[in-house]
Design a protein around this motif. Sequence first.
Motif, PDB file in Angstrom:
ATOM      1  N   ILE A 286      84.443  41.790 -14.628  1.00 60.20           N
ATOM      2  CA  ILE A 286      84.548  43.337 -13.746  1.00 60.20           C
ATOM      3  C   ILE A 286      85.101  43.485 -12.466  1.00 60.20           C
ATOM      4  CG2 ILE A 286      83.131  45.634 -14.291  1.00 60.20           C
ATOM      5  CD1 ILE A 286      82.451  44.792 -17.041  1.00 60.20           C
ATOM      6  N   THR A 287      84.765  42.938 -11.812  1.00 57.39           N
ATOM      7  CA  THR A 287      84.375  42.651 -10.536  1.00 57.39           C
ATOM      8  C   THR A 287      85.649  41.971  -9.482  1.00 57.39           C
ATOM      9  OG1 THR A 287      82.260  42.775 -10.404  1.00 57.39           O
ATOM     10  CG2 THR A 287      83.255  42.291  -8.137  1.00 57.39           C
ATOM     11  N   THR A 288      86.523  41.853 -10.880  1.00 63.31           N
ATOM     12  CA  THR A 288      87.862  41.286 -10.242  1.00 63.31           C
ATOM     13  C   THR A 288      88.858  43.235  -9.963  1.00 63.31           C
ATOM     14  OG1 THR A 288      88.598  40.779 -12.511  1.00 63.31           O
ATOM     15  CG2 THR A 288      87.112  38.575 -10.800  1.00 63.31           C
ATOM     16  N   ALA A 289      88.660  43.406 -10.196  1.00 63.53           N
ATOM     17  CA  ALA A 289      89.334  44.130 -10.543  1.00 63.53           C
ATOM     18  C   ALA A 289      89.716  45.320  -8.924  1.00 63.53           C
ATOM     19  CB  ALA A 289      88.502  45.574 -11.298  1.00 63.53           C
ATOM     20  N   LEU A 290      88.163  44.550  -8.007  1.00 66.44           N
ATOM     21  CA  LEU A 290      88.782  44.768  -6.644  1.00 66.44           C
ATOM     22  C   LEU A 290      89.392  44.590  -6.236  1.00 66.44           C
ATOM     23  CD1 LEU A 290      85.316  43.560  -5.222  1.00 66.44           C
ATOM     24  CD2 LEU A 290      86.153  45.866  -5.455  1.00 66.44           C
ATOM     25  N   ALA A 291      90.767  43.972  -6.731  1.00 73.59           N
ATOM     26  CA  ALA A 291      92.093  43.245  -6.066  1.00 73.59           C
ATOM     27  C   ALA A 291      92.870  43.952  -7.793  1.00 73.59           C
ATOM     28  CB  ALA A 291      92.031  41.750  -6.536  1.00 73.59           C
ATOM     29  N   ASN A 292      93.466  45.335  -7.342  1.00 66.71           N
ATOM     30  CA  ASN A 292      94.079  45.990  -7.142  1.00 66.71           C
ATOM     31  C   ASN A 292      95.621  46.877  -6.997  1.00 66.71           C
ATOM     32  OD1 ASN A 292      93.707  48.650  -5.960  1.00 66.71           O
ATOM     33  ND2 ASN A 292      91.368  48.183  -6.371  1.00 66.71           N
ATOM     34  N   PRO A 293      96.250  47.281  -6.963  1.00 68.95           N
ATOM     35  CA  PRO A 293      97.859  47.998  -6.274  1.00 68.95           C
ATOM     36  C   PRO A 293      97.668  48.319  -5.150  1.00 68.95           C
ATOM     37  CG  PRO A 293      97.961  48.249  -8.892  1.00 68.95           C
ATOM     38  CD  PRO A 293      96.466  47.766  -8.624  1.00 68.95           C
ATOM     39  N   VAL A 294      96.102  49.118  -4.949  1.00 70.24           N
ATOM     40  CA  VAL A 294      96.207  49.783  -3.429  1.00 70.24           C
ATOM     41  C   VAL A 294      95.451  48.580  -2.501  1.00 70.24           C
ATOM     42  CG1 VAL A 294      94.799  51.380  -2.454  1.00 70.24           C
ATOM     43  CG2 VAL A 294      95.124  51.950  -4.646  1.00 70.24           C
ATOM     44  N   THR A 295      94.779  47.338  -3.453  1.00 70.80           N
ATOM     45  CA  THR A 295      94.192  46.941  -2.300  1.00 70.80           C
ATOM     46  C   THR A 295      94.142  45.686  -1.975  1.00 70.80           C
ATOM     47  OG1 THR A 295      92.717  45.896  -4.026  1.00 70.80           O
ATOM     48  CG2 THR A 295      91.229  47.543  -2.403  1.00 70.80           C
ATOM     49  N   ILE A 296      95.632  45.112  -2.751  1.00 67.28           N
ATOM     50  CA  ILE A 296      96.207  43.698  -2.182  1.00 67.28           C
ATOM     51  C   ILE A 296      96.442  43.872  -1.161  1.00 67.28           C
ATOM     52  CG2 ILE A 296      98.019  42.820  -3.576  1.00 67.28           C
ATOM     53  CD1 ILE A 296      96.364  43.242  -6.130  1.00 67.28           C
ATOM     54  N   PRO A 297      97.808  44.555  -0.873  1.00 65.94           N
ATOM     55  CA  PRO A 297      98.116  44.491   0.445  1.00 65.94           C
ATOM     56  C   PRO A 297      97.753  44.482   1.338  1.00 65.94           C
ATOM     57  CG  PRO A 297      99.117  46.692  -0.757  1.00 65.94           C
ATOM     58  CD  PRO A 297      98.214  45.733  -1.730  1.00 65.94           C
ATOM     59  N   MET A 298      96.444  44.617   1.664  1.00 63.83           N
ATOM     60  CA  MET A 298      95.781  44.598   2.326  1.00 63.83           C
ATOM     61  C   MET A 298      94.647  43.492   2.322  1.00 63.83           C
ATOM     62  SD  MET A 298      93.834  48.900   2.989  1.00 63.83           S
ATOM     63  CE  MET A 298      93.427  49.075   1.214  1.00 63.83           C
ATOM     64  N   ILE A 299      94.792  43.359   1.487  1.00 60.21           N
ATOM     65  CA  ILE A 299      94.085  41.596   1.249  1.00 60.21           C
ATOM     66  C   ILE A 299      95.016  40.511   1.387  1.00 60.21           C
ATOM     67  CG2 ILE A 299      93.288  39.894  -0.657  1.00 60.21           C
ATOM     68  CD1 ILE A 299      92.005  42.851  -2.017  1.00 60.21           C
ATOM     69  N   LEU A 300      96.210  40.560   1.348  1.00 64.61           N
ATOM     70  CA  LEU A 300      96.827  39.999   1.473  1.00 64.61           C
ATOM     71  C   LEU A 300      97.436  39.930   2.983  1.00 64.61           C
ATOM     72  CD1 LEU A 300      99.901  39.922  -1.589  1.00 64.61           C
ATOM     73  CD2 LEU A 300      97.962  38.031  -1.326  1.00 64.61           C
ATOM     74  N   THR A 301      97.310  40.840   3.594  1.00 63.74           N
ATOM     75  CA  THR A 301      97.807  40.886   5.606  1.00 63.74           C
ATOM     76  C   THR A 301      96.880  40.512   5.840  1.00 63.74           C
ATOM     77  OG1 THR A 301      99.176  43.100   4.702  1.00 63.74           O
ATOM     78  CG2 THR A 301      98.617  42.733   6.513  1.00 63.74           C
ATOM     79  N   ALA A 302      95.791  40.770   5.268  1.00 70.29           N
ATOM     80  CA  ALA A 302      94.263  40.321   6.297  1.00 70.29           C
ATOM     81  C   ALA A 302      94.915  38.746   5.668  1.00 70.29           C
ATOM     82  CB  ALA A 302      92.952  40.828   6.311  1.00 70.29           C
ATOM     83  N   SER A 303      94.202  38.126   4.753  1.00 71.97           N
ATOM     84  CA  SER A 303      94.262  36.595   4.507  1.00 71.97           C
ATOM     85  C   SER A 303      95.921  35.903   5.080  1.00 71.97           C
ATOM     86  CB  SER A 303      94.506  36.363   2.965  1.00 71.97           C
ATOM     87  OG  SER A 303      95.542  36.742   2.757  1.00 71.97           O
ATOM     88  N   TYR A 304      96.688  36.387   5.470  1.00 75.44           N
ATOM     89  CA  TYR A 304      97.937  35.500   5.927  1.00 75.44           C
ATOM     90  C   TYR A 304      97.219  35.974   7.370  1.00 75.44           C
ATOM     91  CZ  TYR A 304     102.400  34.975   7.645  1.00 75.44           C
ATOM     92  OH  TYR A 304     103.008  34.343   8.256  1.00 75.44           O
ATOM     93  N   GLU A 305      97.257  36.852   8.502  1.00 77.75           N
ATOM     94  CA  GLU A 305      96.731  37.251   9.829  1.00 77.75           C
ATOM     95  C   GLU A 305      96.222  36.084   9.735  1.00 77.75           C
ATOM     96  OE1 GLU A 305      99.050  38.468  12.073  1.00 77.75           O
ATOM     97  OE2 GLU A 305     100.351  39.355  10.319  1.00 77.75           O
ATOM     98  N   LEU A 306      94.785  36.147   9.375  1.00 77.16           N
ATOM     99  CA  LEU A 306      93.536  35.402   9.532  1.00 77.16           C
ATOM    100  C   LEU A 306      94.169  33.608   9.660  1.00 77.16           C
ATOM    101  CD1 LEU A 306      90.747  34.628  10.547  1.00 77.16           C
ATOM    102  CD2 LEU A 306      90.158  35.418   7.811  1.00 77.16           C
ATOM    103  N   GLY A 307      94.992  33.504   8.613  1.00 75.36           N
ATOM    104  CA  GLY A 307      95.079  32.215   7.759  1.00 75.36           C
ATOM    105  C   GLY A 307      95.471  31.560   9.215  1.00 75.36           C
ATOM    106  N   VAL A 308      96.843  32.357   9.659  1.00 77.96           N
ATOM    107  CA  VAL A 308      97.749  32.320  11.077  1.00 77.96           C
ATOM    108  C   VAL A 308      97.165  31.674  12.160  1.00 77.96           C
ATOM    109  CG1 VAL A 308      99.584  32.970  12.127  1.00 77.96           C
ATOM    110  CG2 VAL A 308     100.333  32.995  10.154  1.00 77.96           C
ATOM    111  N   ALA A 309      96.223  32.756  12.760  1.00 73.26           N
ATOM    112  CA  ALA A 309      94.849  32.477  13.840  1.00 73.26           C
ATOM    113  C   ALA A 309      93.945  30.902  13.630  1.00 73.26           C
ATOM    114  CB  ALA A 309      94.203  33.583  13.459  1.00 73.26           C
TER     115      ALA A 309
END
Length: 184
Positions: A85-108
């Motif tokens: 049930i909790t995997t619903a945190l990754a939804n079309p609204v939050t996915i762009p923010m999650i991907l951007t944050a993970s990419y920027e943190l990974g680059v850093a």
Amino acid sequence: MLFRRRKPVTISERIRALLWPRKGFWRGPRYVALRVLRLSSTPHSIAVGVAAGAASSFTPFFGLHIVIAVAFAFLFSGNLVAAAITTALANPVTIPMILTASYELGVAILGVEAAHAATSADVLHMVEHLDFSALWGPVFKPMLVGSLPLAGAAALVFYAAAYQATRLFQRRRRSRARDTGYSS
């Protein structure tokens, strides 16, 4: 017809309901939270399941979030339903923010130079031509590396919140059952 409306819904009413639901935006998330809290398991088990679901939502493995969450919940003796049930945190609204944050943190973390970082036009071009091997270095690798600390932090935060909420919910439920003479 048995269940037909007397007055059909107009287009403007449908658009209004799409943009602003009649029951509000929080009805769905509140329902999901109550479904998790009402699971018949220990607070620790539910919290581990919620933490596994939250952590898997922060990974870039779309389509595998439920599989990852259930596997981690199983390994750590968590509630499998809460994890799914909790995997619903990754939804079309939050996915762009999650991907951007993970990419920027990974680059850093990796220290990728700006010259080697991929632009959005480059990524779009590589995806259109299905050149996934070229995407590994500039996109997938930083995203994967950046998602690990985010997933760990999400797991810790959601574990603590779910444990406290479940413990409080179950305590109140037992108290109400004791006061009314019902057993749960």
